[in-house]
Design a protein around this motif. Structure first.
Motif, short mmCIF file in Angstrom:
data_model
loop_
_atom_site.label_atom_id
_atom_site.label_comp_id
_atom_site.label_asym_id
_atom_site.label_seq_id
_atom_site.Cartn_x
_atom_site.Cartn_y
_atom_site.Cartn_z
N LEU A 159 0.81 -1.21 0.00
CA LEU A 159 0.00 0.00 0.00
C LEU A 159 0.84 1.27 0.00
CD1 LEU A 159 -2.94 -0.91 2.40
CD2 LEU A 159 -2.85 -1.00 -0.08
N ASP A 160 2.03 1.23 0.63
CA ASP A 160 2.85 2.44 0.65
C ASP A 160 3.35 2.80 -0.74
OD1 ASP A 160 4.41 0.16 0.57
OD2 ASP A 160 6.07 1.04 1.69
N TRP B 12 -2.79 -4.67 3.93
CA TRP B 12 -2.52 -3.72 5.01
C TRP B 12 -2.14 -4.43 6.31
CZ3 TRP B 12 -5.51 -3.15 9.53
CH2 TRP B 12 -5.15 -2.06 10.34
#
Length: 312
Positions: free
Chosen positions: A57-58, A184
């Protein structure tokens, strides 16, 4: 143009096989519903979960790129529906699908190979970001609009609750959301299950294209041609032009991300619009025509775009 043809021609070949299966009577029209049920409830959820669960996700949260692409998509969606309400008056669900067909890019089956062709492995990430955006955010918005079209006169509260339930029950939204949640949380997906998702998910694209060809038997593309033309202009000209302006003059991006945003905006309408329209039983023929016509014309428009950007 040859690299684009290498991506586009197999798409039309699968559609042609589906059309031939229906034209010769080998498969009947009832097969379309069966194939789309398989894609909507099984293949696409597997594809969405498997893809989303493996995304870091980053890396996806490039907010400037997200703002540029979403800005172009939302403006295209709004313009398509606003003009459509006057020029092509119809029920709200049909107008919603008109807007979605004008902005929903074929990021998975065309965007990924084209960006990898242009940029190598680094081109994969922008395509994944757009896949996440369309597979979660924009798809959820589309399902809400289609659910609202089912208003049975129960009042605004009842309609809102019904729309919310429709989104929460959607296998596409559920699979994409749960995949992002797994990513996540850091939970490692067992390799056998991930392989299961990959194998089952890989059937989504070919099956949807085959069903599209089967559906087109006896249904000429010229029906609603003016409306489909409006979608085509928005998808292949307006949306990439607006995205270019945003990426280079409003929210300047790094070259790779800026060029990727424009290319992804210039992609033809994604096949998921056929699945969605078929599932809700509305706008199917025009959605199908939009996919086929924008895909055919994209051979020329994408080739010209890659040349203008110095990528071909």
């Amino acid at each position: 143009m040859e690299p684009i043809l290498n991506v586009v021609l197999p798409v039309f070949a699968i559609i042609a096989v589906g059309y031939a299966a229906g034209r010769t009577g080998f498969m009947g029209s009832q097969s379309v519903e069966i194939l789309n049920t398989f894609v909507f409830f099984f293949a696409l959820p597997a594809l969405f979960f498997g893809t989303m669960s493996q995304i870091a996700l980053d890396e996806v949260l490039n907010w400037r790129f997200i703002a540029v692409w979403s800005g172009g998509a939302l403006a295209t969606l709004g313009l398509a529906m606003a003009v459509g309400a006057f020029a092509f008056p119809n029920r709200s669900g049909a107008l919603s699908l008109l807007g979605l067909c004008a902005m929903f890019s074929n990021a998975v089956y065309m965007g990924i190979p084209i960006l990898q062709l242009a940029f190598g492995p680094e081109g994969l990430l922008p395509a994944i970001v757009v896949t996440v955006l369309t597979g979660t955010g924009f798809l959820s918005v589309g399902i809400v609009m289609l659910e609202l079209d089912r208003d049975d006169g129960g009042g605004p509260v009842a309609v809102t609750i019904s729309a919310a339930k429709g989104v929460l029950r959607s296998p596409l939204v559920l699979s994409a959301g749960s995949g992002l949640l797994v990513s996540w949380s850091g939970i490692e997906v067992p390799e056998p299950f991930l392989n299961f998702c990959t194998i089952l998910g890989s059937a989504a694209g070919p099956t949807a294209l085959f069903a599209m060809g089967l559906f087109m038997v006896g249904k000429p593309l010229r029906a609603g041609l003016l409306e489909v033309g409006w979608i085509t202009v928005l998808k292949l000209a307006f949306m990439p032009a607006l995205t270019y302006w945003l990426a280079y003059h409003v929210i300047p991006l790094e070259p790779l991300w800026a060029q990727s945003a424009v290319i992804l905006a210039a992609l033809p309408t994604g096949g998921l619009m056929f699945i969605l329209s078929q599932r809700y039983g509305i706008y199917v023929q025009r959605a199908t025509a939009s996919i086929m016509i924008t895909t055919a014309l994209a051979v020329v428009t994408l080739s010209a775009l890659l040349v203008l950007m110095g990528l071909a």
